[in-house]
Enzyme design. Structure first.
Site, short mmCIF file in Angstrom:
data_model
loop_
_atom_site.label_atom_id
_atom_site.label_comp_id
_atom_site.label_asym_id
_atom_site.label_seq_id
_atom_site.Cartn_x
_atom_site.Cartn_y
_atom_site.Cartn_z
N GLY A 21 -11.95 -19.39 -9.75
CA GLY A 21 -12.58 -18.69 -10.86
C GLY A 21 -14.02 -18.30 -10.57
O GLY A 21 -14.89 -18.45 -11.43
N MET A 28 -17.81 -14.08 -5.15
CA MET A 28 -18.53 -14.61 -4.00
C MET A 28 -19.25 -13.51 -3.23
O MET A 28 -18.93 -12.33 -3.37
CB MET A 28 -17.55 -15.32 -3.06
CG MET A 28 -16.76 -16.43 -3.71
SD MET A 28 -15.41 -16.99 -2.63
CE MET A 28 -14.28 -15.60 -2.73
N GLY A 43 2.74 6.45 8.19
CA GLY A 43 4.07 6.74 7.66
C GLY A 43 5.07 5.69 8.06
O GLY A 43 6.11 5.54 7.42
N ASN A 44 4.77 4.90 9.10
CA ASN A 44 5.65 3.83 9.54
C ASN A 44 5.44 2.53 8.77
O ASN A 44 6.20 1.58 8.94
CB ASN A 44 5.45 3.54 11.03
CG ASN A 44 6.01 4.64 11.90
OD1 ASN A 44 5.31 5.18 12.75
ND2 ASN A 44 7.25 5.00 11.70
N SER A 45 4.42 2.45 7.95
CA SER A 45 4.14 1.23 7.20
C SER A 45 5.37 0.79 6.42
O SER A 45 6.01 1.59 5.74
CB SER A 45 3.00 1.47 6.21
OG SER A 45 1.80 1.69 6.88
N HIS A 102 0.82 -1.21 0.00
CA HIS A 102 0.00 0.00 0.00
C HIS A 102 0.86 1.27 0.00
O HIS A 102 0.39 2.33 -0.37
CB HIS A 102 -0.96 0.01 1.19
CG HIS A 102 -0.32 0.26 2.51
ND1 HIS A 102 0.11 -0.73 3.35
CD2 HIS A 102 -0.02 1.41 3.13
CE1 HIS A 102 0.63 -0.21 4.44
NE2 HIS A 102 0.56 1.09 4.33
N ASP A 132 0.32 -7.59 1.36
CA ASP A 132 0.70 -6.19 1.53
C ASP A 132 2.21 -6.01 1.57
O ASP A 132 2.74 -5.26 2.38
CB ASP A 132 0.07 -5.58 2.78
CG ASP A 132 0.20 -4.06 2.81
OD1 ASP A 132 0.22 -3.45 1.73
OD2 ASP A 132 0.29 -3.49 3.91
#
Length: 406
Positions: A300, A303, A239-241, A128, A158
């Site tokens: 495929g 849901m 910002g620490n991600s 992200h 992520d």
């Protein structure tokens, strides 16, 4: 969490978090090993000039040693976008992110250098953090800013891998076996809370839980299923991600990715941050380096959570027994897909996939991703009120294997 300047924190879900541990306190009394303090009192008489004394804290704490060991490998990641969309996230990101002309900063996150090879240095961060980037820059620990290339990314975990020239890189971090972590162990989180202005900030905490299951979502709020993460009370801020969570030896135990700011009922919470375990990180970054993306199995189908279907439709359209209230409803099936070959139809309600009970679409996605391409799995589902079983052979699919109807 992608760190946008106008973002409103609630769950900084598979995408926003991290901070690093600081200074001189090591929990559990361990500070006695390396920190000695004399609490004697000095009295200054009337008329005498007050002066600064030498510190009576002798030696470095374990936390300081850990920080000094790894901080040189921690970087800020700057997401650059065209001026027309600098406040938007989750757009198309190309691997050619080295041309930064005409771009401006859209968001900032963190990352850590984990490898040098053939003149290139490799950085792991959150997906992200780089979402929607037209260009990427990295601010090194010494203040030098360099251009970065996107090697690969994976929305489900992520995680993303960047590369930069290694000629200015002196420090490389290492990973530790996260399966050996125990609650109560001290950890540090390092990163750039609120952006590069506070780069290489450190916070301290403990491991609160080693295998916490949380719901993961992408930048648009779409469910990505369940993720197993490390829980910590080390302070994590936007910002620490992508920054590292490290032990007191300066080894990476996880990559900070999320912070829980409030519960579903709006109750404010503190000290609940989450990191992707190092063992998961190593597995993903090795494949991203090799292929640029992650190959996962798929059925495929699209849901819908059974819980989101009205009681009237559950009875009259799905014709479910009254004791069946959880499952994943098949809404669409791709031609020639594993689901089509297995004979699944629209409105089938899947309640079991292999050994896993399915309560919603996220459970089904997680169960699918726990298998490999080519695996044959038995599923249990309801059609017209009757329980049925089928064997399904999973095919290769894209990053977003199964989709959830909105």
């Amino acid at each position: 969490m992608t760190e946008g300047k106008n973002k409103n924190l609630k769950i900084i879900s598979i995408a926003f978090a991290a901070g690093l541990v600081g200074g001189g306190v090591t929990l559990g009394g361990n500070y006695l090993l390396n920190e000695y303090t004399n609490f004697g009192t000095t009295v200054v008489g009337t008329g005498q000039k007050v002066s600064v004394n030498n510190s009576k804290v002798e030696g470095q704490s374990l936390a300081t040693k850990a920080f000094n060991h790894v901080s040189g490998a921690v970087v800020s990641v700057i997401n650059l976008q065209k001026s027309s969309n600098t406040t938007l996230f989750g757009g198309q990101t190309t691997n050619d992110t080295s041309d930064t002309s005409g771009l401006s900063t859209a968001s900032e996150g963190s990352g850590v250098i984990y490898k040098k090879n053939n003149g290139e240095a490799y950085i792991v961060t959150n997906n992200h953090v780089v979402a929607g980037a037209n260009g990427l820059q990295v601010l090194l620990a010494d203040g030098k800013k360099v251009t970065a290339k996107l090697v690969g990314k994976d929305a489900y975990t992520d995680l993303a891998v960047l590369s930069i020239s290694a000629d200015k890189v002196d420090t490389v971090a290492s990973f530790v076996n996260s399966d050996k972590l125990e609650p109560g162990q001290s950890v540090l989180a390092i990163g750039s809370p609120l952006g590069t202005q506070y780069a290489t900030s450190v916070t301290e905490g403990i491991i609160s839980a080693t295998n916490r299951t949380v719901k993961a979502t992408d930048e648009q709020g779409n469910s990505l299923g369940n993720e197993t993460v490390i829980q910590t009370d080390a302070a994590i801020n936007p910002g620490n991600s992508g920054g590292p969570l490290v032990n007191l030896a300066g080894q990476i135990v996880g990559i900070n990715s999320m912070k829980l700011a409030s519960s579903q009922d709006g109750t404010s919470v503190e000290g609940m941050g989450f990191a992707i375990p190092a063992n998961t990180v190593v597995k993903i970054i090795n494949e991203l380096e090799k292929n640029g993306s992650i190959t996962r199995p798929g059925m495929g189908v699209s849901m819908l959570d059974l819980a989101s279907v009205s009681a009237n439709d559950q009875k009259n359209i799905l014709k479910l027994p009254t004791d069946i209230s959880k499952g994943a409803v098949v809404m669409t099936i791709s031609d020639g897909s594993p689901a089509a070959r297995a004979g699944l139809k629209q409105y089938d309600v899947i309640t079991k996939f292999g050994d896993a009970d399915i309560t919603n679409a996220s459970d089904l996605r997680s169960a699918i991703y726990s298998h490999r391409v080519g695996d044959t799995v038995e599923i249990t589902y309801y059609r017209g009120g009757k329980v049925q079983t089928a064997s399904i052979k999973l095919d290769q699919t894209s990053q977003q294997a199964e989709t959830k109807e909105n």
